[in-house]
Design a protein around this motif. Structure first.
Motif, mmCIF file in Angstrom:
data_model
loop_
_atom_site.group_PDB
_atom_site.id
_atom_site.type_symbol
_atom_site.label_atom_id
_atom_site.label_comp_id
_atom_site.label_asym_id
_atom_site.label_seq_id
_atom_site.Cartn_x
_atom_site.Cartn_y
_atom_site.Cartn_z
ATOM 1 N N PRO A 1 -34.306 -21.476 40.298
ATOM 2 C CA PRO A 1 -34.161 -22.651 39.566
ATOM 3 C C PRO A 1 -35.647 -23.468 39.776
ATOM 4 C CG PRO A 1 -32.979 -22.580 41.624
ATOM 5 C CD PRO A 1 -33.555 -21.204 41.635
ATOM 6 N N HIS B 1 -35.904 -26.484 37.430
ATOM 7 C CA HIS B 1 -36.097 -27.764 36.691
ATOM 8 C C HIS B 1 -35.469 -29.014 37.493
ATOM 9 C CE1 HIS B 1 -36.691 -25.756 32.765
ATOM 10 N NE2 HIS B 1 -35.630 -24.808 33.454
ATOM 11 N N ARG C 1 -20.727 -29.687 36.733
ATOM 12 C CA ARG C 1 -20.526 -28.369 35.957
ATOM 13 C C ARG C 1 -20.464 -28.695 34.404
ATOM 14 N NH1 ARG C 1 -15.834 -24.717 37.304
ATOM 15 N NH2 ARG C 1 -17.221 -23.079 37.053
ATOM 16 N N LYS C 2 -21.284 -28.089 33.638
ATOM 17 C CA LYS C 2 -21.304 -28.420 32.277
ATOM 18 C C LYS C 2 -20.941 -27.237 31.183
ATOM 19 C CE LYS C 2 -25.399 -31.464 32.907
ATOM 20 N NZ LYS C 2 -26.644 -31.755 32.485
ATOM 21 N N ASP D 1 -22.201 -25.731 29.065
ATOM 22 C CA ASP D 1 -23.027 -24.330 28.579
ATOM 23 C C ASP D 1 -23.266 -23.487 29.662
ATOM 24 O OD1 ASP D 1 -24.719 -26.054 30.437
ATOM 25 O OD2 ASP D 1 -26.430 -26.461 28.911
ATOM 26 N N THR E 1 -24.352 -24.116 32.564
ATOM 27 C CA THR E 1 -25.226 -24.761 33.759
ATOM 28 C C THR E 1 -24.522 -25.825 34.608
ATOM 29 O OG1 THR E 1 -26.196 -26.439 32.305
ATOM 30 C CG2 THR E 1 -27.176 -24.234 32.129
ATOM 31 N N ALA E 2 -25.351 -26.205 35.552
ATOM 32 C CA ALA E 2 -24.813 -27.230 36.446
ATOM 33 C C ALA E 2 -26.177 -27.968 37.007
ATOM 34 C CB ALA E 2 -23.874 -26.624 37.756
ATOM 35 N N ASP E 3 -25.614 -29.195 37.293
ATOM 36 C CA ASP E 3 -26.717 -30.271 38.164
ATOM 37 C C ASP E 3 -26.260 -30.198 39.264
ATOM 38 O OD1 ASP E 3 -28.543 -30.438 35.665
ATOM 39 O OD2 ASP E 3 -27.287 -32.325 34.952
ATOM 40 N N LYS F 1 -31.413 -28.486 37.806
ATOM 41 C CA LYS F 1 -30.402 -27.773 36.942
ATOM 42 C C LYS F 1 -30.476 -26.207 37.363
ATOM 43 C CE LYS F 1 -30.241 -26.638 31.801
ATOM 44 N NZ LYS F 1 -30.879 -26.880 30.493
ATOM 45 N N LEU F 2 -29.090 -25.537 37.463
ATOM 46 C CA LEU F 2 -29.045 -24.285 37.904
ATOM 47 C C LEU F 2 -28.032 -23.731 37.107
ATOM 48 C CD1 LEU F 2 -27.163 -25.294 41.161
ATOM 49 C CD2 LEU F 2 -29.915 -24.778 41.263
ATOM 50 N N GLU F 3 -27.765 -22.232 37.035
ATOM 51 C CA GLU F 3 -26.685 -21.636 36.411
ATOM 52 C C GLU F 3 -25.388 -21.995 37.220
ATOM 53 O OE1 GLU F 3 -27.366 -17.358 36.309
ATOM 54 O OE2 GLU F 3 -29.220 -17.429 35.358
ATOM 55 N N ASP F 4 -24.542 -22.150 36.644
ATOM 56 C CA ASP F 4 -23.314 -22.781 37.283
ATOM 57 C C ASP F 4 -22.868 -21.742 38.208
ATOM 58 O OD1 ASP F 4 -20.721 -23.348 37.981
ATOM 59 O OD2 ASP F 4 -19.795 -24.007 36.165
#
Length: 314
Positions: free
Chosen positions: A25, A27, A283-284, A286, A288-290, A304-307
């Motif tokens: 990650p 971002h 969790r989002k 799309d 992803t997750a913050d 920002k990560l992959e969930d």
């Protein structure tokens, strides 16, 4: 429900090696806080809604002190400012969850050690209310225990994550049990909670920072695993794993970020440079997750990560 496989205990070195083989990650974004003078804001919670506003709780502290306060912040023009008329608590490391429709907020309270002169002890304090303005203390954990976390399960019972140290937990190991309701959140019940075996070697430690109820009723745990190096420097890594509250099964730990994935920034002390303290995960839709995190005990960032919980839901 998916089967969770627990293998042998993995060290920080094992987990780092696994993590470094993955896409990294990158971002990361520094959070800017104003309205607290020259004090640092770190070990933040994830944002949550309060009376129609998005609010974030943060540990506010002078660089040369451990005496901190928890402020509530709202975002204005890209900066986080103290929420008007919100309470300020003499606590460290705030966290929140929702139980029975109410906000449950906790933090770590420090106080003079009962037997060791010129030393501090600590305990976790829990408050609840419909909103920040009406929070009232309702429970506390045993002296010397941080990283107590709660999660409301699908049937209304409560998942309890603990982290004893000393005779039972060494440098700090995670325990888990279910409680029928918040009324059963007592020091005695906390102390009786069994430990999850083979999560940490005795020379390392870890704790839960936030629990998520996943779509398949598993509990996704966001936490940290940590160790000392030969020079006595601390290394803290954000990690996740899952627990099946029905069977008690749980998965291996996986790292989700390291200090090098975040932006450069200050450190409280030289031995805390490589510290990332998981605050919360948003969790989002799309995939992803913050991740909101405290950095080096002096800074707050999100990345920002992959969930990381999707693997347990699929």
């Amino acid at each position: 429900m998916s089967k969770l496989i627990k293998n042998e205990v993995k060290t920080c070195a094992d987990l780092l090696q696994e993590f470094q083989l993955k896409d990294q990650p990158n971002h990361a974004e520094k959070l800017v806080f104003t309205g607290v003078g020259d004090k640092d804001v770190y070990n933040i919670s994830a944002p949550f809604e309060d009376e129609g506003e998005i609010v974030l709780a943060g540990r506010v502290e002078s660089r040369d002190s451990e005496h901190s306060e928890v402020f509530f912040f709202v975002e204005q023009n890209g900066e986080w400012v103290p929420k008007e008329n919100a309470p300020v608590y003499k606590l460290q490391d705030p966290f929140f969850t929702k139980i029975a429709g109410e906000l449950v907020l906790g933090g770590v309270q420090i106080f003079p050690h009962p037997t060791l002169e010129n030393s501090l002890s600590w305990r976790t304090i829990f408050m609840k209310g419909e909103k920040i303005a009406s929070l009232k203390e309702f429970a506390n954990g045993p002296n010397g225990m941080k990283d107590l976390r709660l999660i409301e399960l699908k049937d209304g019972s409560i998942g309890l994550l603990t982290r004893p140290q000393g005779e039972k937990g060494g440098r700090g190991k995670i325990g888990f049990r279910r409680l029928s309701s918040l009324e059963h959140l007592t020091i005695e019940e906390i102390e009786k909670t069994p430990l999850l075996k083979n999560q940490f070697i005795d020379e390392e430690w870890g704790g839960a920072n936030e629990a998520h109820l996943l779509a398949n009723s598993l509990i996704g745990v966001l936490g940290h695993i940590a160790n000392f190096d030969e020079e006595g420097n601390r290394h803290y890594y954000p990690m996740v794993f899952a627990i099946d509250p029905e069977t008690g099964d749980y998965s291996d730990i996986k790292l989700i970020a390291t200090r090098s994935n975040f932006r450069p920034g200050p450190s409280k002390r030289p031995d805390l440079v490589d510290v990332v303290f998981s605050g919360g995960l948003v969790r989002k839709p799309d995939g992803t997750a913050d991740l909101y995190a405290g950095i080096s005990d002096a800074d707050a960032q999100k990345i920002k990560l992959e969930d990381p919980f999707l693997q347990y839901e699929n």
